[in-house]
Design an enzyme around this catalytic site. Structure first.
Site, mmCIF file in Angstrom:
data_model
loop_
_atom_site.group_PDB
_atom_site.id
_atom_site.type_symbol
_atom_site.label_atom_id
_atom_site.label_comp_id
_atom_site.label_asym_id
_atom_site.label_seq_id
_atom_site.Cartn_x
_atom_site.Cartn_y
_atom_site.Cartn_z
ATOM 1 N N TYR A 1 34.815 77.358 63.148
ATOM 2 C CA TYR A 1 33.497 77.656 63.714
ATOM 3 C C TYR A 1 33.184 79.148 63.539
ATOM 4 C CZ TYR A 1 30.057 78.874 67.225
ATOM 5 O OH TYR A 1 28.973 79.404 67.861
ATOM 6 N N THR B 1 28.250 84.712 66.663
ATOM 7 C CA THR B 1 29.059 84.463 67.854
ATOM 8 C C THR B 1 30.194 85.470 67.995
ATOM 9 O OG1 THR B 1 30.658 82.903 68.793
ATOM 10 C CG2 THR B 1 30.304 82.745 66.447
HETATM 11 N N1 UFG Z 1 37.246 75.549 80.088
HETATM 12 C C1 UFG Z 1 38.075 74.883 80.975
HETATM 13 N N2 UFG Z 1 37.792 73.582 81.253
HETATM 14 C C2 UFG Z 1 36.723 72.925 80.697
HETATM 15 C C3 UFG Z 1 35.895 73.623 79.795
HETATM 16 C C4 UFG Z 1 36.191 74.932 79.508
HETATM 17 O O1 UFG Z 1 39.042 75.443 81.486
HETATM 18 O O2 UFG Z 1 36.549 71.737 80.977
HETATM 19 C C5 UFG Z 1 37.544 76.955 79.785
HETATM 20 C C6 UFG Z 1 37.803 77.195 78.317
HETATM 21 O O3 UFG Z 1 39.153 76.979 78.012
HETATM 22 C C7 UFG Z 1 37.369 78.651 78.185
HETATM 23 C C8 UFG Z 1 36.254 78.803 79.214
HETATM 24 O O4 UFG Z 1 36.410 77.707 80.095
HETATM 25 O O5 UFG Z 1 38.417 79.487 78.549
HETATM 26 C C9 UFG Z 1 34.887 78.728 78.606
HETATM 27 O O6 UFG Z 1 34.843 77.562 77.801
HETATM 28 P P1 UFG Z 1 33.492 77.040 77.142
HETATM 29 O O7 UFG Z 1 33.820 75.820 76.352
HETATM 30 O O8 UFG Z 1 32.429 76.963 78.169
HETATM 31 O O9 UFG Z 1 33.104 78.230 76.222
HETATM 32 P P2 UFG Z 1 33.915 78.848 74.997
HETATM 33 O O10 UFG Z 1 34.254 80.241 75.381
HETATM 34 O O11 UFG Z 1 34.988 78.016 74.473
HETATM 35 O O12 UFG Z 1 32.766 78.676 73.976
HETATM 36 C C10 UFG Z 1 31.826 79.624 73.660
HETATM 37 C C11 UFG Z 1 30.548 78.925 73.257
HETATM 38 C C12 UFG Z 1 30.846 77.965 72.155
HETATM 39 C C13 UFG Z 1 31.524 78.700 71.053
HETATM 40 C C14 UFG Z 1 32.711 79.468 71.560
HETATM 41 C C15 UFG Z 1 33.347 80.305 70.540
HETATM 42 O O13 UFG Z 1 30.020 78.252 74.380
HETATM 43 O O14 UFG Z 1 29.675 77.347 71.705
HETATM 44 O O15 UFG Z 1 32.332 80.315 72.605
HETATM 45 O O16 UFG Z 1 34.466 80.965 71.048
HETATM 46 F F1 UFG Z 1 31.979 77.809 70.152
#
Ligand code: UFG
Length: 326
Positions: free
Chosen positions: A140, A116
């Protein structure tokens, strides 16, 4: 050829099984169904088991004698990892160690691993290529980095051959809507936005609008799950062709802010997306964008579906027909 697909009942693993079956391989799913779905195992046999139980892993190898492994199974929620790091070290690292050891013991030496971009941590807006120093912000990312190291060590000593893919944000769904993204609880932005569009939740909470980005919300690099699994087939063939161990970022190099994703969902679905502004989510990086075209240059990977409208359109189609049970 038989390919053991750990996490084959999950979001990405189920799409990979479909791509493998289409490419003439036999996918054998190994899954504990903790976050995956039996209904998603549609393209080959499965073994129900947990990677932290080495005996079950060994039995799967004895029974199915796979030629190679695609290792997707992992816990992958940053919020959960922040709250319970031990769970992540045990599940992701011990589980992977059992798998790698068993593969080596059975002479199954071609191994594709899902890592990741979270292994890079926050790098001050720097565009991330495979040589960027890894500095994970949470257990993670750290657990995935540890497995990368295990692969390196087993390669040196036991001749394990591996391709490591560092995913950016995987999105979209199978364009035929046979499988798609479905987590319970759902934490990912696009399915949450689509739940709000469909009225299945009241609103989307935007986690922080005071980040040092253009519109104040976090920026991510989204890649279509079908393009992502295509890269895995190419990675598998890379190993079967006897090429060297390699790390590839899988992203497109384009960043989208949370607000931009929400706007795109409004346009694609032609419906309102109710939003509210919330606090920052602990463990979130400001900006994660892939800066490398290594996968395109060396694997000849050609992402064809990774535009934001296409990813939302495919995710939306799936969202409307999803038949997995709660
Ligand atoms: N976000 C919101 N509201 C929500 C959900 C997400 O504002 O309800 C924002 C998060 O803060 C982030 C962006 O949308 O800035 C993307 O969030 P996601 O949860 O969709 O994805 P992440 O970037 O956090 O997660 C991805 C992968 C995960 C992994 C992570 C590691 O989808 O499985 O990268 O950084 F753990």
């Amino acid at each position: 050829m038989k390919i053991l697909v750990t996490g084959g009942a999950g979001y990405i693993g189920s799409h990979a099984c479909k791509a493998l079956a289409r490419s003439g391989f036999t996918p054998i799913t190994f899954d504990n169904f903790s976050t995956g779905w039996r209904e998603a195992v549609r393209f080959g046999p499965y073994v129900e088991g947990d990677l932290t139980d080495k005996g079950t892993v060994e039995n799967a190898f004895k029974k199915h004698q796979p030629d190679a492994v695609l290792h997707f199974a992992a816990l992958s929620r940053v919020d959960e990892a922040m709250a319970n790091p031990g769970l992540y070290w045990r599940n992701n690292v011990l589980g992977s160690l059992n798998l790698v050891e068993t593969a080596v013991e059975h002479g199954c030496l071609d191994f594709v691993f899902s890592s990741t971009c979270a292994t890079y941590g926050d790098q001050d807006g720097v565009v991330l290529d495979e040589d960027t120093v890894q500095a994970p912000l949470n257990a993670y990312g750290a657990s995935k980095q540890a497995v990368e190291r295990i692969l390196h060590d087993f390669s040196t000593t036991h001749g394990l051959r591996h391709v490591i893919f560092r995913y950016f944000n995987v999105a979209g769904a199978d364009p035929d809507a046979e499988v798609g993204e479905f987590h319970r609880p759902e934490t990912h932005l696009i399915p949450i936005v689509l739940d709000a569009v469909a009225g299945a939740r009241d609103q989307v909470t935007i986690y922080g609008t005071d980040y040092p980005t253009e519109d104040g919300t976090c920026v991510r690099d989204y890649v279509h799950v079908s393009d992502l699994v295509d890269a895995h087939i190419l990675g598998l063939r890379w190993l079967l062709d006897g090429k060297e161990n390699r790390v590839f970022n899988l992203g497109t190099g384009s960043g989208f802010s949370v607000r931009e994703v929400i706007d795109a969902a409004r346009r694609v679905t032609n419906r309102e997306v109710p939003t509210e502004i919330g606090d920052r989510r602990p463990g979130d990086a400001i900006k994660l964008v892939s800066g490398s075209s290594r996968a395109e240059e060396e694997l000849n990977w050609q992402p064809t579906k990774s535009t934001m409208p296409q990813m939302i359109e495919d995710a939306w189609r799936w969202h409307q027909v999803a038949d997995y049970k709660e």
